[in-house]
Design an enzyme around this catalytic site. Structure first.
Site, mmCIF file in Angstrom:
data_model
loop_
_atom_site.group_PDB
_atom_site.id
_atom_site.type_symbol
_atom_site.label_atom_id
_atom_site.label_comp_id
_atom_site.label_asym_id
_atom_site.label_seq_id
_atom_site.Cartn_x
_atom_site.Cartn_y
_atom_site.Cartn_z
ATOM 1 C CB SER A 51 -0.889 0.021 1.251
ATOM 2 O OG SER A 51 -1.570 1.250 1.377
ATOM 3 C CE1 TYR A 103 -4.451 -2.266 5.715
ATOM 4 C CE2 TYR A 103 -3.361 -0.306 4.866
ATOM 5 C CZ TYR A 103 -4.089 -1.447 4.651
ATOM 6 O OH TYR A 103 -4.461 -1.795 3.377
#
Length: 269
Positions: free
Chosen positions: A138, A148
């Site tokens: 990401s 995350y």
């Protein structure tokens, strides 16, 4: 025909990979937790694209689930030519306000599972002299948005190292680094991004199309769209204290707007 195994295959980016790979005449092995949803997706793909689709229900938050997929990837009589490690999710709570067991399960899905599945697939691919692993990272890997970001930073760095190790073997690895993508990812996490401008979003279709094009040309890092390539370049050159300050500012703005979760997670898997 080549065979692709996709985790998190019943929605979002994983489902789009399934459709585009089926259109290019790949047989498929689809992995997700929901067996009924897997069966429905498999029937649709088989009916429309005419490819063979196997389903493998597995919870990648458990060692048993991971091991079942590792066993399939290690089957030399039924080789997997392409592995897409896509399964993942966001926890809609700050680290210190969350339950540590929830954080540990997310780590298992987005780090341990990626490592174990990549290890199993890469060993067979190296021996056969061909194959590709796409690990979904990401743009968030370059930010400071909690665990995350940490998970996705690990995926990015790990995949680069794996690509180096596979160099010259005929097999390869690529990290896909999306930004915001229109899927059900944020809704399922309970994260409200309705206020974000439309220009910030990609469609899953264009994301996967560009990712597969990057894979065909041998890219190790794929960041689809010029805007996210630019954003990633900026994040790489900014001093880290500036990146952290931007994260704090975004958290304050989100809280003031009344959103449930002030943590930005610009990716979905």
């Amino acid at each position: 025909m080549a065979t692709a195994l996709i985790t998190g295959a019943t929605a979002g980016i994983g489902l789009e990979f399934a459709w585009q790979l089926a259109a290019s005449r790949h047989n498929l092995v689809l992995v997700a937790r929901d067996a009924h949803r897997l069966d429905a997706v498999a029937q649709q793909l088989n009916s429309v694209a005419g490819v063979h689709v196997d389903v493998l229900p597995a919870d990648l938050g458990t060692r048993e689930g991971i091991d079942s997929v590792v066993q399939r990837l290690s089957d030399r009589d039924r080789p997997i030519n392409l592995l897409v490690n896509n399964a993942g999710y966001a926890i809609n709570t700050r680290f210190l306000d969350s339950e540590i067991d929830d954080q540990a399960e997310a780590l298992t899905v987005m780090v341990e599972a990626v490592m174990r599945l990549s290890h199993a697939a890469a060993k067979v691919m190296r021996q056969r002299g061909r194959g590709l692993i796409i690990n979904v990272s990401s743009v968030a890997a370059l930010t400071a948005s909690g665990t995350y970001s940490a998970h996705k930073a690990w995926v990015r760095s790990f995949t680069e190292g794996l690509a180096v190790e596979l160099s010259g073997t005929g097999a390869s690895a690529m990290a896909l680094c999306p930004g915001f993508v229109h899927t059900e990812f944020h809704e399922r996490a309970g994260i409200d991004y309705s206020g974000f401008p439309e220009v910030a979003w990609l469609s899953a279709e264009e994301l996967v199309r560009e990712a597969l094009a990057d894979a065909r040309r041998g890219a190790v890092l794929s960041t689809p769209s010029l805007r996210y390539k630019g954003a990633s370049g900026l994040l790489r050159i900014l001093p880290r204290f500036v990146v952290r300050a931007l994260q704090v500012r975004g958290a304050v703005a989100s809280t003031a707007a009344g959103r449930r979760n002030p943590i930005t997670t610009p990716s979905q898997t």
